[in-house]
Design a protein around this motif. Sequence first.
Motif, PDB file in Angstrom:
ATOM      1  N   SER A  20     -10.543  15.225  -7.666  1.00  0.00           N
ATOM      2  CA  SER A  20     -11.016  14.170  -6.766  1.00  0.00           C
ATOM      3  C   SER A  20     -10.981  12.812  -7.449  1.00  0.00           C
ATOM      4  CB  SER A  20     -12.437  14.457  -6.298  1.00  0.00           C
ATOM      5  OG  SER A  20     -12.470  15.631  -5.534  1.00  0.00           O
ATOM      6  N   VAL A  21     -11.409  12.773  -8.704  1.00  0.00           N
ATOM      7  CA  VAL A  21     -11.397  11.513  -9.456  1.00  0.00           C
ATOM      8  C   VAL A  21      -9.966  11.037  -9.650  1.00  0.00           C
ATOM      9  CG1 VAL A  21     -11.878  10.473 -11.706  1.00  0.00           C
ATOM     10  CG2 VAL A  21     -13.602  11.888 -10.591  1.00  0.00           C
ATOM     11  N   ASP A  22      -9.080  11.955 -10.007  1.00  0.00           N
ATOM     12  CA  ASP A  22      -7.676  11.599 -10.213  1.00  0.00           C
ATOM     13  C   ASP A  22      -7.063  11.059  -8.925  1.00  0.00           C
ATOM     14  OD1 ASP A  22      -5.247  11.478 -11.772  1.00  0.00           O
ATOM     15  OD2 ASP A  22      -4.549  13.178 -10.567  1.00  0.00           O
ATOM     16  N   GLU A  23      -7.337  11.725  -7.823  1.00  0.00           N
ATOM     17  CA  GLU A  23      -6.810  11.279  -6.524  1.00  0.00           C
ATOM     18  C   GLU A  23      -7.349   9.890  -6.174  1.00  0.00           C
ATOM     19  OE1 GLU A  23      -7.203  12.563  -1.833  1.00  0.00           O
ATOM     20  OE2 GLU A  23      -7.514  14.084  -3.378  1.00  0.00           O
ATOM     21  N   TYR A  24      -8.635   9.674  -6.429  1.00  0.00           N
ATOM     22  CA  TYR A  24      -9.240   8.379  -6.140  1.00  0.00           C
ATOM     23  C   TYR A  24      -8.610   7.282  -6.995  1.00  0.00           C
ATOM     24  CZ  TYR A  24     -12.607   4.619  -5.867  1.00  0.00           C
ATOM     25  OH  TYR A  24     -13.184   3.390  -5.711  1.00  0.00           O
ATOM     26  N   LEU A  25      -8.430   7.565  -8.278  1.00  0.00           N
ATOM     27  CA  LEU A  25      -7.853   6.563  -9.177  1.00  0.00           C
ATOM     28  C   LEU A  25      -6.423   6.217  -8.779  1.00  0.00           C
ATOM     29  CD1 LEU A  25      -9.241   7.771 -12.619  1.00  0.00           C
ATOM     30  CD2 LEU A  25      -9.958   5.767 -11.307  1.00  0.00           C
ATOM     31  N   GLN A  26      -5.702   7.187  -8.293  1.00  0.00           N
ATOM     32  CA  GLN A  26      -4.336   6.920  -7.864  1.00  0.00           C
ATOM     33  C   GLN A  26      -4.293   6.043  -6.618  1.00  0.00           C
ATOM     34  OE1 GLN A  26      -2.234  10.619  -7.464  1.00  0.00           O
ATOM     35  NE2 GLN A  26      -2.435  11.125  -9.628  1.00  0.00           N
ATOM     36  N   THR A  27      -5.317   6.135  -5.771  1.00  0.00           N
ATOM     37  CA  THR A  27      -5.337   5.338  -4.542  1.00  0.00           C
ATOM     38  C   THR A  27      -5.839   3.917  -4.773  1.00  0.00           C
ATOM     39  OG1 THR A  27      -7.543   6.072  -3.921  1.00  0.00           O
ATOM     40  CG2 THR A  27      -5.685   7.345  -3.071  1.00  0.00           C
ATOM     41  N   LEU A  28      -6.440   3.650  -5.933  1.00  0.00           N
ATOM     42  CA  LEU A  28      -6.998   2.317  -6.171  1.00  0.00           C
ATOM     43  C   LEU A  28      -5.952   1.218  -6.058  1.00  0.00           C
ATOM     44  CD1 LEU A  28      -9.544   2.791  -9.076  1.00  0.00           C
ATOM     45  CD2 LEU A  28     -10.015   2.262  -6.696  1.00  0.00           C
ATOM     46  N   GLY A  29      -4.780   1.455  -6.580  1.00  0.00           N
ATOM     47  CA  GLY A  29      -3.744   0.432  -6.549  1.00  0.00           C
ATOM     48  C   GLY A  29      -2.981   0.380  -5.245  1.00  0.00           C
ATOM     49  N   ASN A  30      -3.197   1.323  -4.384  1.00  0.00           N
ATOM     50  CA  ASN A  30      -2.437   1.407  -3.144  1.00  0.00           C
ATOM     51  C   ASN A  30      -3.383   1.190  -1.964  1.00  0.00           C
ATOM     52  OD1 ASN A  30      -0.965   2.189  -0.885  1.00  0.00           O
ATOM     53  ND2 ASN A  30       0.037   3.874  -1.928  1.00  0.00           N
ATOM     54  N   GLU A  31      -3.331   0.016  -1.372  1.00  0.00           N
ATOM     55  CA  GLU A  31      -4.262  -0.357  -0.297  1.00  0.00           C
ATOM     56  C   GLU A  31      -4.134   0.572   0.913  1.00  0.00           C
ATOM     57  OE1 GLU A  31      -7.410  -2.314   1.190  1.00  0.00           O
ATOM     58  OE2 GLU A  31      -6.518  -2.795  -0.727  1.00  0.00           O
ATOM     59  N   ASP A  32      -2.910   0.929   1.282  1.00  0.00           N
ATOM     60  CA  ASP A  32      -2.724   1.810   2.436  1.00  0.00           C
ATOM     61  C   ASP A  32      -3.319   3.190   2.186  1.00  0.00           C
ATOM     62  OD1 ASP A  32      -1.390  -0.170   3.851  1.00  0.00           O
ATOM     63  OD2 ASP A  32       0.586   0.480   3.158  1.00  0.00           O
ATOM     64  N   ALA A  33      -3.089   3.733   0.990  1.00  0.00           N
ATOM     65  CA  ALA A  33      -3.636   5.050   0.663  1.00  0.00           C
ATOM     66  C   ALA A  33      -5.152   5.004   0.637  1.00  0.00           C
ATOM     67  CB  ALA A  33      -3.089   5.525  -0.678  1.00  0.00           C
ATOM     68  N   ARG A  34      -5.701   3.914   0.123  1.00  0.00           N
ATOM     69  CA  ARG A  34      -7.159   3.783   0.066  1.00  0.00           C
ATOM     70  C   ARG A  34      -7.742   3.736   1.477  1.00  0.00           C
ATOM     71  NH1 ARG A  34      -9.570  -1.083  -3.305  1.00  0.00           N
ATOM     72  NH2 ARG A  34      -7.373  -1.474  -3.168  1.00  0.00           N
ATOM     73  N   GLU A  35      -7.087   3.014   2.373  1.00  0.00           N
ATOM     74  CA  GLU A  35      -7.574   2.924   3.750  1.00  0.00           C
ATOM     75  C   GLU A  35      -7.489   4.279   4.448  1.00  0.00           C
ATOM     76  OE1 GLU A  35      -6.362   0.455   7.709  1.00  0.00           O
ATOM     77  OE2 GLU A  35      -6.306  -0.596   5.811  1.00  0.00           O
ATOM     78  N   ILE A  36      -6.387   4.974   4.244  1.00  0.00           N
ATOM     79  CA  ILE A  36      -6.233   6.298   4.852  1.00  0.00           C
ATOM     80  C   ILE A  36      -7.298   7.241   4.319  1.00  0.00           C
ATOM     81  CG2 ILE A  36      -4.734   8.343   4.903  1.00  0.00           C
ATOM     82  CD1 ILE A  36      -2.350   6.339   5.002  1.00  0.00           C
ATOM     83  N   ARG A  37      -7.548   7.185   3.025  1.00  0.00           N
ATOM     84  CA  ARG A  37      -8.573   8.056   2.423  1.00  0.00           C
ATOM     85  C   ARG A  37      -9.950   7.724   2.995  1.00  0.00           C
ATOM     86  NH1 ARG A  37      -9.708  11.351  -1.754  1.00  0.00           N
ATOM     87  NH2 ARG A  37     -11.661  11.047  -2.872  1.00  0.00           N
ATOM     88  N   TYR A  38     -10.244   6.447   3.147  1.00  0.00           N
ATOM     89  CA  TYR A  38     -11.540   6.029   3.687  1.00  0.00           C
ATOM     90  C   TYR A  38     -11.724   6.558   5.107  1.00  0.00           C
ATOM     91  CZ  TYR A  38     -15.200   3.056   5.565  1.00  0.00           C
ATOM     92  OH  TYR A  38     -16.336   2.602   6.180  1.00  0.00           O
ATOM     93  N   TYR A  39     -10.729   6.331   5.965  1.00  0.00           N
ATOM     94  CA  TYR A  39     -10.878   6.735   7.360  1.00  0.00           C
ATOM     95  C   TYR A  39     -10.792   8.242   7.543  1.00  0.00           C
ATOM     96  CZ  TYR A  39     -10.921   1.896   8.728  1.00  0.00           C
ATOM     97  OH  TYR A  39     -11.274   0.585   8.874  1.00  0.00           O
ATOM     98  N   SER A  40     -10.157   8.945   6.614  1.00  0.00           N
ATOM     99  CA  SER A  40     -10.089  10.400   6.739  1.00  0.00           C
ATOM    100  C   SER A  40     -11.439  11.036   6.461  1.00  0.00           C
ATOM    101  CB  SER A  40      -9.032  10.970   5.789  1.00  0.00           C
ATOM    102  OG  SER A  40      -9.467  10.858   4.450  1.00  0.00           O
ATOM    103  N   GLN A  41     -12.339  10.309   5.824  1.00  0.00           N
ATOM    104  CA  GLN A  41     -13.662  10.837   5.520  1.00  0.00           C
ATOM    105  C   GLN A  41     -14.649  10.595   6.656  1.00  0.00           C
ATOM    106  OE1 GLN A  41     -14.576   8.982   1.798  1.00  0.00           O
ATOM    107  NE2 GLN A  41     -13.234  10.323   0.645  1.00  0.00           N
ATOM    108  N   GLU A  42     -14.252   9.834   7.651  1.00  0.00           N
ATOM    109  CA  GLU A  42     -15.145   9.584   8.784  1.00  0.00           C
ATOM    110  C   GLU A  42     -15.307  10.856   9.600  1.00  0.00           C
ATOM    111  OE1 GLU A  42     -13.800   6.406  11.226  1.00  0.00           O
ATOM    112  OE2 GLU A  42     -14.455   4.899   9.818  1.00  0.00           O
ATOM    113  N   GLN A  43     -16.478  11.015  10.153  1.00  0.00           N
ATOM    114  CA  GLN A  43     -16.719  12.150  11.028  1.00  0.00           C
ATOM    115  C   GLN A  43     -17.210  11.606  12.354  1.00  0.00           C
ATOM    116  OE1 GLN A  43     -19.149  15.114   9.209  1.00  0.00           O
ATOM    117  NE2 GLN A  43     -17.886  15.220   7.395  1.00  0.00           N
ATOM    118  N   PRO A  44     -16.312  11.548  13.327  1.00  0.00           N
ATOM    119  CA  PRO A  44     -16.685  10.946  14.609  1.00  0.00           C
ATOM    120  C   PRO A  44     -17.762  11.765  15.328  1.00  0.00           C
ATOM    121  CG  PRO A  44     -14.529  12.001  14.752  1.00  0.00           C
ATOM    122  CD  PRO A  44     -14.962  12.081  13.321  1.00  0.00           C
TER     123      PRO A  44
END
Length: 85
Positions: A20-44
Motif C-alpha cells: 500500500s505504501v509503495d503504491e501510494y508513493l508511486q501515485t504521488l508524482g502522478n496527479e491523475d493516478a492520485r485522483e483515481i486512487r482518491y475517488y476509488s476509495q469513496e463509498q457512495p
Amino acid sequence: MKDDKQFEKDSSAADSSADSVDEYLQTLGNEDAREIRYYSQEQPFSAEEMTQLVNEDRLNKLLAQSDEFLSSLSGEIRDFDDDGL
C-alpha cells in the motif's frame, strides 16, 4: 508451530502495508493516478442511507439561511454599484 503461524500472519500483514505504501508513493508524482486512487476509495451512499443521515429540518433551515444571505449580499452589491455611479 503456533509461532510459525503468527509469523506468517504478521509478515503477510506487513507485505500488504508495504504494498500500500509503495503504491501510494508511486501515485504521488502522478496527479491523475492520485485522483483515481482518491475517488476509488469513496463509498457512495444509497438514497435510503442518505435519508437516514440527513436531518431534513436542519437542512431546510440552512438552505433558508443561505437564501437569505445570498439575497442580502445581492442587495449590498447593487447598493455598492449604485453608489459608485
